[in-house]
Design a protein around this motif. Sequence first.
Motif, short mmCIF file in Angstrom:
data_model
loop_
_atom_site.label_atom_id
_atom_site.label_comp_id
_atom_site.label_asym_id
_atom_site.label_seq_id
_atom_site.Cartn_x
_atom_site.Cartn_y
_atom_site.Cartn_z
N ALA A 1 0.83 -1.20 0.00
CA ALA A 1 0.00 0.00 0.00
C ALA A 1 0.87 1.26 0.00
CB ALA A 1 -0.93 -0.01 1.21
N ILE A 2 1.96 1.23 0.76
CA ILE A 2 2.81 2.41 0.85
C ILE A 2 3.42 2.74 -0.51
CG2 ILE A 2 4.94 3.32 1.85
CD1 ILE A 2 4.08 1.99 4.47
N LYS A 3 3.78 1.71 -1.27
CA LYS A 3 4.33 1.97 -2.61
C LYS A 3 3.30 2.68 -3.48
CE LYS A 3 7.72 -1.73 -2.95
NZ LYS A 3 8.15 -2.92 -3.69
N CYS A 4 2.06 2.21 -3.43
CA CYS A 4 0.99 2.84 -4.23
C CYS A 4 0.75 4.28 -3.77
CB CYS A 4 -0.30 2.04 -4.14
SG CYS A 4 -0.21 0.43 -4.92
N PHE A 5 0.73 4.49 -2.46
CA PHE A 5 0.52 5.84 -1.93
C PHE A 5 1.66 6.76 -2.35
CE2 PHE A 5 -1.90 3.83 1.84
CZ PHE A 5 -3.12 3.97 1.20
N THR A 6 2.87 6.25 -2.26
CA THR A 6 4.04 7.05 -2.63
C THR A 6 3.99 7.45 -4.10
OG1 THR A 6 5.34 5.95 -0.92
CG2 THR A 6 6.57 7.10 -2.63
N GLU A 7 3.58 6.52 -4.95
CA GLU A 7 3.46 6.82 -6.38
C GLU A 7 2.37 7.87 -6.60
OE1 GLU A 7 4.02 6.86 -10.47
OE2 GLU A 7 5.31 6.26 -8.83
N ALA A 8 1.26 7.76 -5.88
CA ALA A 8 0.19 8.75 -6.02
C ALA A 8 0.68 10.14 -5.60
CB ALA A 8 -1.02 8.33 -5.19
N LEU A 9 1.49 10.20 -4.56
CA LEU A 9 2.03 11.50 -4.11
C LEU A 9 3.06 12.05 -5.10
CD1 LEU A 9 2.43 11.06 -0.25
CD2 LEU A 9 0.71 12.38 -1.49
N ARG A 10 3.76 11.16 -5.78
CA ARG A 10 4.71 11.63 -6.80
C ARG A 10 3.93 12.32 -7.92
NH1 ARG A 10 6.40 10.66 -11.49
NH2 ARG A 10 5.23 8.74 -11.86
N ILE A 11 2.80 11.77 -8.27
CA ILE A 11 1.97 12.34 -9.34
C ILE A 11 1.25 13.59 -8.87
CG2 ILE A 11 -0.03 11.90 -10.82
CD1 ILE A 11 0.87 8.88 -10.72
N LYS A 12 0.72 13.53 -7.64
CA LYS A 12 -0.05 14.66 -7.10
C LYS A 12 0.35 14.89 -5.64
CE LYS A 12 -4.64 16.55 -6.60
NZ LYS A 12 -6.05 16.30 -6.43
N PRO A 13 1.38 15.72 -5.39
CA PRO A 13 1.94 15.90 -4.05
C PRO A 13 0.97 16.50 -3.03
CG PRO A 13 3.38 16.87 -5.71
CD PRO A 13 2.13 16.44 -6.41
N ASP A 14 -0.09 17.15 -3.49
CA ASP A 14 -1.03 17.78 -2.55
C ASP A 14 -2.32 16.97 -2.41
OD1 ASP A 14 -1.99 18.26 -5.09
OD2 ASP A 14 -2.52 20.35 -4.70
N SER A 31 6.17 3.40 12.20
CA SER A 31 7.04 4.46 11.69
C SER A 31 6.44 5.81 12.09
CB SER A 31 7.17 4.35 10.17
OG SER A 31 7.72 3.11 9.81
N LEU A 32 6.57 6.13 13.36
CA LEU A 32 5.85 7.27 13.93
C LEU A 32 6.29 8.62 13.39
CD1 LEU A 32 5.67 6.05 17.64
CD2 LEU A 32 4.00 5.72 15.79
N ASP A 33 7.59 8.82 13.21
CA ASP A 33 8.06 10.11 12.71
C ASP A 33 7.55 10.37 11.29
OD1 ASP A 33 9.36 10.58 15.10
OD2 ASP A 33 11.30 9.89 14.38
N GLU A 34 7.66 9.36 10.44
CA GLU A 34 7.16 9.51 9.07
C GLU A 34 5.65 9.69 9.05
OE1 GLU A 34 8.99 6.86 5.91
OE2 GLU A 34 9.66 5.87 7.77
N ALA A 35 4.97 8.95 9.90
CA ALA A 35 3.51 9.07 9.97
C ALA A 35 3.12 10.49 10.34
CB ALA A 35 2.96 8.08 11.00
N ALA A 36 3.80 11.06 11.33
CA ALA A 36 3.50 12.42 11.77
C ALA A 36 3.70 13.43 10.64
CB ALA A 36 4.36 12.79 12.98
N VAL A 37 4.74 13.24 9.84
CA VAL A 37 4.99 14.15 8.72
C VAL A 37 3.82 14.13 7.74
CG1 VAL A 37 6.44 14.50 6.67
CG2 VAL A 37 7.51 14.06 8.88
N HIS A 38 3.37 12.95 7.37
CA HIS A 38 2.27 12.85 6.40
C HIS A 38 0.94 13.33 6.97
CE1 HIS A 38 4.22 11.06 2.93
NE2 HIS A 38 4.98 10.40 3.79
N LEU A 39 0.67 13.02 8.22
CA LEU A 39 -0.58 13.46 8.83
C LEU A 39 -0.60 14.98 9.03
CD1 LEU A 39 -0.98 10.49 11.27
CD2 LEU A 39 -2.49 11.01 9.33
N THR A 40 0.55 15.54 9.38
CA THR A 40 0.65 16.99 9.51
C THR A 40 0.43 17.66 8.15
OG1 THR A 40 2.15 16.77 11.39
CG2 THR A 40 2.16 18.89 10.23
N GLU A 41 0.97 17.07 7.11
CA GLU A 41 0.76 17.61 5.76
C GLU A 41 -0.71 17.48 5.36
OE1 GLU A 41 1.58 19.37 1.99
OE2 GLU A 41 2.42 19.51 4.00
N ALA A 42 -1.33 16.38 5.68
CA ALA A 42 -2.76 16.21 5.38
C ALA A 42 -3.58 17.29 6.07
CB ALA A 42 -3.23 14.82 5.81
N LEU A 43 -3.22 17.63 7.30
CA LEU A 43 -3.94 18.68 8.04
C LEU A 43 -3.62 20.07 7.51
CD1 LEU A 43 -3.79 17.22 11.62
CD2 LEU A 43 -5.84 17.58 10.22
#
Length: 171
Positions: A1-14, A31-43
Amino acid sequence: AIKCFTEALRIKPDFTTVHANIGYTLFLRGSLDEAAVHLTEALRLDPNSTQSHYSLGQVLVQRGKINEAITQFEEALRLEPDWVGPMNDLAWLLAASKETTIHNPDKAIGLAQRACELTNYKKPDLLDTLAVAYAATSDFGKAIETAEKALGLCQSPEQDTLKKEIENRLV
């Protein structure tokens, strides 16, 4: 799933939903630090994402940032007042914390009672939180009664860990 999500973000970073989903998936993997980065960006992209507030709160609890987690749970509840997940997590933190600036057992009881009401007092984990909140106010009679109700609902093998935790608190 992470690979698919990463590819989707490469295409559309926002892509807010993808940031939220990858953040939650990383949280589940530890992976708490990475999770926090993505959730903070989502917010940042969508400040009204209740799921992102809740997931970030869960990450912050695991990272030991309880005050920040409380803020996230409160925001999730402000946006979705009857959401049992953040309601229960917030009640637990307020009841179980030893830190005086966080410890608020009366508020914890109110939140835990509401979560139990919303689920017709049928979820043992929510009753467990209510029992802990009662114990935090030294109402041990209600705490024991509520914990015993929770134990009575722990019927499936998936609930064995919860059952043991409740039994240990009753000793």
